[in-house]
Design a protein around this motif. Structure first.
Motif, PDB file in Angstrom:
ATOM      1  N   ARG A 128       0.817  -1.224   0.000  1.00 41.53           N
ATOM      2  CA  ARG A 128       0.000   0.000   0.000  1.00 41.53           C
ATOM      3  C   ARG A 128       0.850   1.275   0.000  1.00 41.53           C
ATOM      4  N   PRO A 129       1.878   1.407   0.865  1.00 38.29           N
ATOM      5  CA  PRO A 129       2.664   2.658   0.838  1.00 38.29           C
ATOM      6  C   PRO A 129       3.324   2.914  -0.512  1.00 38.29           C
ATOM      7  N   GLN A 132       0.674   4.009  -2.921  1.00 37.84           N
ATOM      8  CA  GLN A 132       0.265   5.373  -2.587  1.00 37.84           C
ATOM      9  C   GLN A 132       1.240   6.389  -3.172  1.00 37.84           C
ATOM     10  N   LYS A 133       2.531   6.098  -3.068  1.00 46.37           N
ATOM     11  CA  LYS A 133       3.534   7.018  -3.616  1.00 46.37           C
ATOM     12  C   LYS A 133       3.423   7.116  -5.138  1.00 46.37           C
ATOM     13  N   ASP A 136       0.353   9.299  -5.851  1.00 48.05           N
ATOM     14  CA  ASP A 136       0.608  10.710  -5.531  1.00 48.05           C
ATOM     15  C   ASP A 136       1.541  11.352  -6.555  1.00 48.05           C
ATOM     16  N   VAL A 374      -6.588   2.852  -3.364  1.00 47.37           N
ATOM     17  CA  VAL A 374      -5.642   3.965  -3.273  1.00 47.37           C
ATOM     18  C   VAL A 374      -6.019   5.070  -4.260  1.00 47.37           C
ATOM     19  N   THR A 378      -7.755   8.713  -3.147  1.00 43.83           N
ATOM     20  CA  THR A 378      -6.790   9.814  -3.228  1.00 43.83           C
ATOM     21  C   THR A 378      -7.186  10.868  -4.256  1.00 43.83           C
TER      22      THR A 378
END
Length: 413
Positions: A128-129, A132-133, A136, A374, A378
């Motif tokens: 997930r992280p 997410q990056k 973004d 995500v 977002t």
């Protein structure tokens, strides 16, 4: 045999319903209206496909759930009577080795075990992280660029392509190559020769890459399969074709859902507001499942063949009969989902069948759900003024691929 209307083996009148069915262009996000008619009039009924054969079409949610776990229903596309999606799928079927996509237990069980571990929920959640990056960074780039932007190329395609490339161990720099060839493999309008060349190009590419992993393995899925090849647990051919299948499926479907899901939300601003204004992970997860149910992007159905006679309702599906499960018909079945034609992000929709059902349910469903969570969780918060930059009736939709989506989604903010 193309163009010849074959009489069903049971002697019934050949059907006048062609499949896949035609959508109503004034309601581009809804399933073809003929599916609702079929579910109401003959939920287990015959349809006519591209080569004139007449497999059974299953449209009710409950019937699909019963048959998709029935061991008498086979996923083996080498079996006579299998209802291929198109001519080039039929042409390459017998040249394709056993995979999780064309086998039954116990062979399917063995092959799925070879690749299952990286797609387990806990392993996927750990990504997930990183996802997410990726999301973004891509949104940052889009916001810094010109308006309007094509959400398909700015976000929808890069997210799953970057993720599956990293997971498999495929260089993302080659994404144009594998995306263009994947599209040809899946396009029903492509000729058999075009599809064969595209499939061969992907196979050769993955074979070369696997060869490199055999000598210098990493921690990616392709390297993991390479270790199993070295250990004699699977063949190199199996590993290569498994890699091709995962590469195609790993970016195509999620990219389509990102763009088409965004379009659906922009057409339902009240539902978009629910998602934008509530950052509870449970709300986002529920919204993903409802959008998967509502859109059900696989438009060619799940294909199977009967190994034995099967009685269902007032019909008997005979051994050797082809069977098609239309997932959208099941996901819009009012008996399973009241007011199924309404997009309702608060609806408990987890029992949808957008990923299929049973032992052959999509291997990558946890990854797809995470990517969609995500993105949906977002994009609309970071770009609250996101809006469509072209009229709905001017958008081009893909009616010929395995999945249904938009070819371009112009947006502004």
């Amino acid at each position: 045999m193309s163009g010849i209307l074959a009489r069903p083996a049971d002697g019934t009148t050949p059907p006048d319903r062609a499949y896949p069915m035609t959508r109503d262009l004034t309601c581009p996000l809804a399933p073809p209206p003929g599916l609702h008619t079929a579910r109401a009039e003959s939920p287990v009924g015959r349809v006519r496909i591209w080569n004139g054969t007449t497999p059974w079409l299953i449209t009710r949610h409950a019937d699909q759930r019963a048959l998709l776990v029935d061991p008498r229903v086979s996923n083996d596309d080498h079996e006579p009577g299998f209802p291929y999606v198109n001519a080039h799928r039929a042409a390459i079927a017998h040249a394709t080795p056993p995979l999780i996509t064309n086998t039954d237990a116990p062979e399917h069980t063995r092959l799925r075990r070879m690749v299952n571990a990286p797609f387990l929920v806990k392993r996927i959640e750990a990504m997930r992280p990183a996802i997410q990056k990726i999301v973004d960074d891509l949104i940052d780039t889009m916001l810094d660029g010109p308006k309007p932007a094509d959400l398909l190329t700015a976000l929808a395609l890069p997210v799953p392509s970057l993720v599956i490339a990293e997971l498999l161990g495929v260089p993302y720099a080659d994404h144009d190559f594998f995306q263009s060839n994947s599209n040809l493999v899946l396009d029903s309008d492509a000729s058999a020769d075009e599809a064969r060349r595209a499939s061969g190009a992907l196979t050769g590419y993955l074979d070369t890459l696997l060869g490199e992993k055999l000598t210098a393995p990493g921690e990616d899925v392709l390297s993991g399969m390479g270790r199993r090849v070295t250990a004699g647990e699977m063949t190199r051919t199996e590993a290569v074709h498994m890699g091709v299948a995962m590469l195609i499926a790993g970016h195509e479907t999620t990219a389509t859902m990102i763009s088409l899901g965004t379009l659906a939300l922009l057409q339902h601003p009240d539902q978009l507001a629910l998602l934008r204004d509530d950052d509870d992970p449970r709300t986002v997860a529920g919204a993903v499942d409802e959008l998967l149910r509502y859109l059900t992007i696989v438009q060619t159905g799940v294909r199977r063949v009967a190994k034995e006679d099967i009685s269902i309702g007032d019909q008997v599906i005979r051994a050797g009969d082809g069977i098609i499960f239309d997932l959208a018909a099941a996901n819009w079945d009012p008996e399973a989902f009241p007011e199924a034609d309404r997009l309702d992000l608060r609806r408990p929709a987890r029992t949808h069948q957008a990923f299929g059902y049973g032992p052959h349910q999509c291997l990558g469903q946890s990854l797809a759900r995470l990517e969609l969570q995500v993105v949906y969780g977002t994009l609309y918060r970071r770009v609250p003024t996101l809006t469509l930059a072209a009229p709905l009736d001017q958008l081009a939709f893909d009616h010929t691929g395995t999945t249904y989506g938009v070819r371009c989604l112009p947006v502004t903010w």
